[in-house]
Write a protein that holds these residues in place. Structure first.
Motif, PDB file in Angstrom:
ATOM      1  N   PHE A   1       0.851  -1.197   0.000  1.00 42.06           N
ATOM      2  CA  PHE A   1       0.000   0.000   0.000  1.00 42.06           C
ATOM      3  C   PHE A   1       0.874   1.229   0.000  1.00 42.06           C
ATOM      4  CE2 PHE A   1       0.128  -1.245   4.599  1.00 42.06           C
ATOM      5  CZ  PHE A   1       0.820  -0.146   5.095  1.00 42.06           C
ATOM      6  N   ALA A   2       0.294   2.330  -0.400  1.00 44.81           N
ATOM      7  CA  ALA A   2       0.899   3.659  -0.328  1.00 44.81           C
ATOM      8  C   ALA A   2      -0.201   4.569   0.205  1.00 44.81           C
ATOM      9  CB  ALA A   2       1.394   4.110  -1.693  1.00 44.81           C
ATOM     10  N   LEU A   3      -0.045   4.996   1.454  1.00 45.76           N
ATOM     11  CA  LEU A   3      -1.057   5.811   2.126  1.00 45.76           C
ATOM     12  C   LEU A   3      -0.416   7.052   2.725  1.00 45.76           C
ATOM     13  CD1 LEU A   3      -2.820   2.938   4.128  1.00 45.76           C
ATOM     14  CD2 LEU A   3      -3.654   4.023   2.040  1.00 45.76           C
ATOM     15  N   LYS A   4      -1.180   8.133   2.783  1.00 46.98           N
ATOM     16  CA  LYS A   4      -0.689   9.338   3.451  1.00 46.98           C
ATOM     17  C   LYS A   4      -0.744   9.135   4.961  1.00 46.98           C
ATOM     18  CE  LYS A   4      -1.693  12.812  -0.009  1.00 46.98           C
ATOM     19  NZ  LYS A   4      -2.408  14.056  -0.293  1.00 46.98           N
ATOM     20  N   ASP A   5       0.279   9.667   5.634  1.00 44.90           N
ATOM     21  CA  ASP A   5       0.261   9.630   7.094  1.00 44.90           C
ATOM     22  C   ASP A   5      -0.360  10.927   7.617  1.00 44.90           C
ATOM     23  OD1 ASP A   5       2.243  11.616   7.017  1.00 44.90           O
ATOM     24  OD2 ASP A   5       3.750  10.417   8.049  1.00 44.90           O
ATOM     25  N   ASN A   6      -0.374  11.070   8.914  1.00 44.65           N
ATOM     26  CA  ASN A   6      -0.996  12.236   9.536  1.00 44.65           C
ATOM     27  C   ASN A   6      -0.311  13.545   9.167  1.00 44.65           C
ATOM     28  OD1 ASN A   6       0.801  10.622  11.406  1.00 44.65           O
ATOM     29  ND2 ASN A   6       0.823  12.565  12.501  1.00 44.65           N
TER      30      ASN A   6
END
Length: 152
Positions: A13-18
């Motif tokens: 996966f490739a997800l944005k962090d906070n």
């Protein structure tokens, strides 16, 4: 939808962090990874689950492990929540769009509620699943149990 199991190769996966940074799972090869899934930000049990990751960060580092918190909340929401919880280091990932996409890939998305199962998934240094535990939604995961697995 099959839940991820021990021995499976973890879906990428490739997800944005906070903080809005794109986090790719593959970038952690060579380290163990704890994927700590929580249903929703701004809830008491989820807050305690994520605060435990930050509080034990030194222990994770000693065991060559990166803890990541994941939920379907957006990254601006996760950013505000991390500030409220005083989480300065642990990355809280936003599985926001496509909504719950990573949770679905791991078989952890609760379609009826629109959020993920509460779960801990530990990956080895090559991205293979070595431990999976699902929890009842109101149940706080035992962080010492996670460290018992990581210490084996």
């Amino acid at each position: 939808m099959k839940t991820i199991a021990v021995g499976d190769l973890a879906p990428e996966f490739a997800l944005k962090d906070n903080r809005g940074e794109l986090i790719e799972l593959k970038s952690y090869r060579g380290k163990k990874v704890l994927l700590s899934w929580h249903p929703l930000a701004w809830t008491r049990v989820c807050a305690e689950q994520m605060k435990a990751l930050e509080a034990r960060l030194t222990d994770f580092e000693r065991l060559n492990t990166v803890p990541l918190g994941l939920s379907v909340d957006s990254y601006p929401c996760k950013n505000a929540w991390a500030k409220e919880l005083e989480i300065a280091t642990v990355k809280l990932l936003a599985d926001f769009w496509p909504h719950g996409g990573a949770a679905k890939d791991y078989g952890l998305f609760r379609e009826a509620e629109g959020f993920s199962q509460r779960a801990n998934v530990i990956l080895d240094e090559n991205g293979k699943v070595i431990w999976v535990k699902l929890y009842d939604i109101p149940q706080l995961p035992d962080i010492d149990e996670v460290f018992a697995v990581l210490s084996k």
